[in-house]
Motif scaffolding. Structure first.
Motif, mmCIF file in Angstrom:
data_model
loop_
_atom_site.group_PDB
_atom_site.id
_atom_site.type_symbol
_atom_site.label_atom_id
_atom_site.label_comp_id
_atom_site.label_asym_id
_atom_site.label_seq_id
_atom_site.Cartn_x
_atom_site.Cartn_y
_atom_site.Cartn_z
ATOM 1 N N ARG A 1 -65.593 67.611 6.227
ATOM 2 C CA ARG A 1 -65.702 67.335 7.660
ATOM 3 C C ARG A 1 -64.705 66.248 8.079
ATOM 4 N N ALA A 2 -64.551 65.215 7.268
ATOM 5 C CA ALA A 2 -63.606 64.146 7.605
ATOM 6 C C ALA A 2 -62.169 64.668 7.623
ATOM 7 N N THR A 3 -61.826 65.538 6.664
ATOM 8 C CA THR A 3 -60.480 66.099 6.623
ATOM 9 C C THR A 3 -60.219 67.003 7.815
ATOM 10 N N GLN A 4 -61.204 67.814 8.172
ATOM 11 C CA GLN A 4 -61.045 68.703 9.319
ATOM 12 C C GLN A 4 -60.823 67.903 10.610
ATOM 13 N N ASP A 5 -61.599 66.867 10.818
ATOM 14 C CA ASP A 5 -61.436 66.049 12.024
ATOM 15 C C ASP A 5 -60.077 65.362 12.051
ATOM 16 N N ALA A 6 -59.625 64.859 10.899
ATOM 17 C CA ALA A 6 -58.341 64.165 10.854
ATOM 18 C C ALA A 6 -57.174 65.112 11.129
ATOM 19 N N LEU A 7 -57.204 66.303 10.543
ATOM 20 C CA LEU A 7 -56.113 67.259 10.740
ATOM 21 C C LEU A 7 -56.089 67.803 12.165
ATOM 22 N N GLU A 8 -57.248 68.100 12.721
ATOM 23 C CA GLU A 8 -57.277 68.606 14.094
ATOM 24 C C GLU A 8 -56.823 67.549 15.087
ATOM 25 N N ALA A 9 -57.091 66.287 14.800
ATOM 26 C CA ALA A 9 -56.604 65.223 15.686
ATOM 27 C C ALA A 9 -55.099 65.006 15.531
ATOM 28 N N ALA A 10 -54.582 65.190 14.301
ATOM 29 C CA ALA A 10 -53.152 64.949 14.068
ATOM 30 C C ALA A 10 -52.276 66.094 14.544
ATOM 31 N N VAL A 11 -52.789 67.324 14.524
ATOM 32 C CA VAL A 11 -51.964 68.473 14.897
ATOM 33 C C VAL A 11 -51.626 68.451 16.373
ATOM 34 N N ALA A 12 -52.400 67.746 17.191
ATOM 35 C CA ALA A 12 -52.088 67.656 18.619
ATOM 36 C C ALA A 12 -50.844 66.819 18.869
ATOM 37 N N GLU A 13 -50.490 65.920 17.948
ATOM 38 C CA GLU A 13 -49.325 65.060 18.110
ATOM 39 C C GLU A 13 -48.171 65.441 17.198
ATOM 40 N N ASP A 14 -48.435 66.174 16.132
ATOM 41 C CA ASP A 14 -47.404 66.539 15.159
ATOM 42 C C ASP A 14 -47.567 68.015 14.823
#
Length: 243
Positions: free
Chosen positions: A76-89
C-alpha cells in the motif's frame, strides 16, 4: 412564432441534457468518494484485526497474520508513493507498470495467507511458514526498492532544482551589490593638463631665447604725445643767453 417556439424547445432540451449530465457527474463523484472512504475504512479494520491476531495468537497462526500485515503495509505504501510521483514525473509510469505486475503476486500471496489463518493443522502450517516467509520478503523487498527509488529520484530532482535556484540567487545578489565592485572611472582632466588641440590656423611665432627684447625707445608708443596748448597770458619763451 413557430421559430421562437422551436428555439425555446431546443433550449429546454439542452438545459435538460446539461442538468442530467451534471447530475450523473455529481452522483458518480459521490459514489467514488463513498467507495474510497469505504475501502479505506475496510482496510483500517482489517489492519487492526491483523495486528490483534499477530499479538493475540501465538505460534504459526500469529506469524501468518504478521506476514499479511507486513505485505499489505509495504504494497500500500509503494502504491501511494508511485501514484503520487507519476503525476509529476512521466518516467515513473514504467515503475508503476512493474508494480502492477508485482501486485498480482502480492494479491495471490495475500489470499493464500488469509486462507491459512484458519488452518487447523498447526503442523502443516508450520511446514509452510518458511516458504511463505521467503515469498513475503521477496515481494516486500521489491516493493520497498521501487518506493525508495521513486523517493530518491524526486529528492534528487528537488536538490538539483535547489542548487540551480541557489546559483541564480547568488548571481542576482552579486548584481545587486554591483556598486561595491564598480571601478571608479577618472573624471575629465583639467584644461591645463589636457593636450592642446591641433589648430588649422597658423601659429604666432614665439621669440626664441637667443633673441633679445627690443629697447624701450624703439618700441612705438601706443598713443603719440600731443602738442601742449599755448595760452595768451603765457609769456613767450626767451632764448637763453650764452653769457
Amino acid at each position: 412564432m413557430e421559430a421562437v417556439i422551436a428555439v425555446f424547445a431546443l433550449l429546454f432540451v439542452l438545459f435538460l441534457g446539461l442538468g442530467a449530465y451534471a447530475t450523473v457527474k455529481v452522483v458518480g463523484a459521490a459514489k467514488r468518494s463513498a467507495d474510497r472512504h469505504l475501502t479505506q475504512a475496510r482496510r483500517t479494520v482489517e489492519d487492526h484485526t491483523l495486528k490483534a491476531k499477530a499479538l493475540g495468537r501465538p505460534g504459526p497462526a500469529g506469524e501468518v497474520a504478521q506476514l499479511r500485515l507486513e505485505l499489505r503495509t509495504s504494497m500500500r505504501a509503494t502504491q501511494d508513493a508511485l501514484e503520487a510521483a507519476v503525476a509529476e514525473d512521466e518516467s515513473i509510469k514504467e515503475s508503476l507498470g512493474l508494480f502492477q505486475r508485482l501486485s498480482a503476486h502480492g494479491h495471490e500471496l495475500d489470499g493464500e495467507l488469509r486462507r491459512l489463518e484458519s488452518e487447523p493443522d498447526r503442523a502443516t502450517l508450520a511446514e509452510r511458514l518458511p516458504e511463505l516467509r521467503e515469498r513475503t520478503e521477496r515481494i516486500t523487498q521489491s516493493a520497498d526498492s521501487l518506493r525508495w527509488a521513486a523517493r530518491d529520484r524526486a529528492r534528487r530532482f528537488a536538490d538539483d532544482d535547489l542548487d540551480t535556484l541557489s546559483a541564480q540567487i547568488d548571481m542576482e545578489a552579486g548584481a545587486l551589490r554591483h556598486w561595491t565592485t564598480t571601478e571608479q572611472h577618472p573624471g575629465p582632466r583639467p584644461a591645463a593638463d589636457a593636450p592642446a588641440a591641433p589648430s588649422s590656423w597658423p601659429e604666432t611665432p614665439q621669440p626664441s631665447a637667443s633673441q633679445e627684447p627690443a629697447p624701450e625707445s624703439a618700441r612705438p608708443a601706443i598713443t603719440p604725445p600731443s602738442p601742449r596748448p599755448t595760452y595768451s597770458w603765457q609769456k613767450k619763451t626767451r632764448p637763453e643767453s650764452t653769457t
